[in-house]
Design a protein around this motif. Structure first.
Motif, mmCIF file in Angstrom:
data_model
loop_
_atom_site.group_PDB
_atom_site.id
_atom_site.type_symbol
_atom_site.label_atom_id
_atom_site.label_comp_id
_atom_site.label_asym_id
_atom_site.label_seq_id
_atom_site.Cartn_x
_atom_site.Cartn_y
_atom_site.Cartn_z
ATOM 1 N N ARG A 15 -6.317 36.631 59.359
ATOM 2 C CA ARG A 15 -7.633 36.142 59.788
ATOM 3 C C ARG A 15 -8.285 35.536 58.918
ATOM 4 O O ARG A 15 -8.144 35.575 57.595
ATOM 5 C CB ARG A 15 -8.600 37.377 60.055
ATOM 6 C CG ARG A 15 -8.336 38.431 61.309
ATOM 7 C CD ARG A 15 -7.788 37.853 62.558
ATOM 8 N NE ARG A 15 -7.441 38.598 63.624
ATOM 9 C CZ ARG A 15 -6.891 38.168 64.531
ATOM 10 N NH1 ARG A 15 -6.637 36.830 64.831
ATOM 11 N NH2 ARG A 15 -6.468 39.076 65.619
ATOM 12 N N THR A 62 -10.583 32.239 66.100
ATOM 13 C CA THR A 62 -9.918 33.504 66.783
ATOM 14 C C THR A 62 -10.643 34.575 66.357
ATOM 15 O O THR A 62 -11.384 34.861 65.585
ATOM 16 C CB THR A 62 -8.536 33.369 66.726
ATOM 17 O OG1 THR A 62 -7.929 33.556 65.687
ATOM 18 C CG2 THR A 62 -7.820 32.059 67.276
ATOM 19 N N ALA A 63 -10.308 35.550 67.194
ATOM 20 C CA ALA A 63 -10.861 37.060 67.155
ATOM 21 C C ALA A 63 -10.877 37.483 65.742
ATOM 22 O O ALA A 63 -9.566 37.513 65.174
ATOM 23 C CB ALA A 63 -10.146 38.081 68.311
ATOM 24 N N ASP A 65 -12.324 36.269 62.965
ATOM 25 C CA ASP A 65 -12.278 35.381 62.044
ATOM 26 C C ASP A 65 -13.713 35.362 61.458
ATOM 27 O O ASP A 65 -14.617 35.915 62.164
ATOM 28 C CB ASP A 65 -12.056 33.950 62.256
ATOM 29 C CG ASP A 65 -10.551 33.682 62.598
ATOM 30 O OD1 ASP A 65 -9.688 34.588 62.159
ATOM 31 O OD2 ASP A 65 -10.277 32.588 63.261
ATOM 32 N N ALA A 89 -13.216 27.530 69.231
ATOM 33 C CA ALA A 89 -13.172 28.775 69.394
ATOM 34 C C ALA A 89 -11.836 29.209 70.513
ATOM 35 O O ALA A 89 -12.072 28.879 71.521
ATOM 36 C CB ALA A 89 -14.267 29.400 70.013
ATOM 37 N N TYR A 90 -10.808 29.723 69.909
ATOM 38 C CA TYR A 90 -9.696 29.805 70.658
ATOM 39 C C TYR A 90 -9.598 30.981 71.313
ATOM 40 O O TYR A 90 -10.460 31.802 71.186
ATOM 41 C CB TYR A 90 -8.479 29.416 69.882
ATOM 42 C CG TYR A 90 -8.251 27.998 69.594
ATOM 43 C CD1 TYR A 90 -8.080 26.824 70.529
ATOM 44 C CD2 TYR A 90 -8.476 27.571 68.106
ATOM 45 C CE1 TYR A 90 -7.974 25.880 70.054
ATOM 46 C CE2 TYR A 90 -8.267 26.460 67.714
ATOM 47 C CZ TYR A 90 -8.116 25.326 68.771
ATOM 48 O OH TYR A 90 -8.000 24.022 68.375
ATOM 49 N N ALA A 91 -8.532 31.174 72.357
ATOM 50 C CA ALA A 91 -8.404 32.481 73.180
ATOM 51 C C ALA A 91 -8.182 33.668 72.205
ATOM 52 O O ALA A 91 -7.850 33.760 70.958
ATOM 53 C CB ALA A 91 -7.184 32.175 73.977
ATOM 54 N N SER A 92 -8.811 34.719 72.780
ATOM 55 C CA SER A 92 -8.614 36.258 71.836
ATOM 56 C C SER A 92 -7.971 37.037 72.731
ATOM 57 O O SER A 92 -8.143 36.929 73.869
ATOM 58 C CB SER A 92 -10.136 36.649 71.406
ATOM 59 O OG SER A 92 -10.850 35.727 70.544
ATOM 60 N N ASP A 98 -14.888 39.744 67.866
ATOM 61 C CA ASP A 98 -15.365 38.311 67.888
ATOM 62 C C ASP A 98 -15.096 37.697 66.684
ATOM 63 O O ASP A 98 -15.189 38.338 65.601
ATOM 64 C CB ASP A 98 -16.916 38.295 68.333
ATOM 65 C CG ASP A 98 -17.520 38.874 69.589
ATOM 66 O OD1 ASP A 98 -16.617 39.277 70.200
ATOM 67 O OD2 ASP A 98 -18.771 38.672 69.830
ATOM 68 N N ALA A 99 -15.066 36.213 66.762
ATOM 69 C CA ALA A 99 -15.061 35.572 65.667
ATOM 70 C C ALA A 99 -16.727 35.531 65.385
ATOM 71 O O ALA A 99 -17.306 35.361 66.221
ATOM 72 C CB ALA A 99 -14.475 34.102 66.091
ATOM 73 N N THR A 125 -11.142 32.879 77.530
ATOM 74 C CA THR A 125 -11.069 34.260 76.808
ATOM 75 C C THR A 125 -11.518 33.961 75.224
ATOM 76 O O THR A 125 -11.387 34.922 74.615
ATOM 77 C CB THR A 125 -9.738 34.693 76.851
ATOM 78 O OG1 THR A 125 -8.681 34.186 75.957
ATOM 79 C CG2 THR A 125 -9.089 34.938 78.254
ATOM 80 N N ALA A 126 -12.140 33.112 74.684
ATOM 81 C CA ALA A 126 -12.579 32.992 73.439
ATOM 82 C C ALA A 126 -13.897 33.973 73.342
ATOM 83 O O ALA A 126 -14.481 34.231 74.237
ATOM 84 C CB ALA A 126 -13.375 31.398 73.261
#
Length: 274
Positions: A15, A62-63, A65, A89-92, A98-99, A125-126
């Motif tokens: 992360r 991502t998730a 971060d 903010a990319y897919a999680s 959460d990022a 899905t971000a």
């Protein structure tokens, strides 16, 4: 990359962890700190006002971060803060954390601080939680802009599921002057065409100026128009707030750029490419 210190541990994705802090005095740079993927650059500029450009070297969020940006300009100083490019903010994964992004801004007595990051692009899905807090002196001049793009129209992206919690607070002379909490999730996206919500827009922005006499600039900003951009302008008690929306990020970006040029009576930071 995988992090498996013990064979019995489940594989865990690496992360992002990043912190970048800058303090500018009236006579120049006083402190610079950077750690992890967060970097702060001070490019050479033709203007007398220095610029700080924040950069996330991981290329996106991502998730799980974590990014922490802090920008401070001391009494009678001036500073412009921005980002090197659009944040993504990319897919999680389902059920992932959460990022998180924290932005802390400070302007001392008689100081001028412009916080002008480029847009944040959210993918399907971000999950992103962002908190922006500004502490400014009573006679400070503080300008900010924030743009959020829900998928890229040119790439045919339609966002159906994500979670965004984006909260902004501005305190002037220790008093809460402005608060803007924004929450977007799958439930709201399902109603995106509702005129009381997104009204079909996929790009939204807020621009705010907090300074003595800021409300007087409302008459300069109201005539600004761009095709496919809907905007509202309010000015009162040392505050100027503009909210805008558009069906895509590009027309919104052009509108916001024109608004900022009008308010600042100066060009945008060099990293902004129009």
């Amino acid at each position: 990359m995988l992090d498996t210190p013990h064979a019995s541990d489940a594989a865990r994705l690496q992360r992002v962890r990043g912190r970048a802090h800058v303090v500018m005095g009236a006579r120049g740079l006083k402190d610079l700190y950077q750690q992890g993927s967060a970097k702060a650059m001070l490019p050479k500029v033709h203007s007398a006002v220095p610029e700080v450009v924040f950069l996330n070297t991981s290329g996106g969020l991502t998730a799980g971060d974590r990014l922490d940006y802090r920008l401070e300009v001391e009494a009678n100083g001036a500073l412009i803060g921005t980002t090197q490019t659009a944040e993504r903010a990319y897919a999680s994964v389902a059920g992932g954390a959460d990022a998180e992004v924290s932005v802390s801004l400070h302007a001392g007595a008689g100081a001028r601080l412009d916080w002008l990051p480029q847009e944040t692009i959210l993918f399907e899905t971000a999950r992103l939680t962002r908190r922006t807090t500004a502490e400014i002196a009573g006679d400070a001049h503080f300008l900010f802009s924030e743009m959020v793009v829900l998928g890229r129209a040119a790439m045919g992206e339609t966002i159906e599921t994500l979670h965004l919690s984006d909260r902004r607070e501005i305190h002037r002379a220790g008093r809460l002057e402005f608060i803007e909490p924004l929450e977007i999730d799958a439930g709201l996206l399902a109603l995106r065409d509702n005129p009381a919500l997104l009204s079909g827009a996929r790009a939204i922005a807020t621009v705010g100026l907090f300074a003595p006499g800021a409300e007087a600039l409302a008459d300069l900003v109201k005539p600004i128009q761009h095709e496919n951009v809907s905007a509202g302008v309010s000015g009162w008690n040392g505050k100027l707030v503009i909210r805008a929306m558009a069906p895509d990020g590009y027309p919104l970006r052009r509108y916001v750029a024109q608004v900022l040029k009008t308010i600042r009576q100066a060009d945008l930071p060099r990293v902004w490419q129009m």
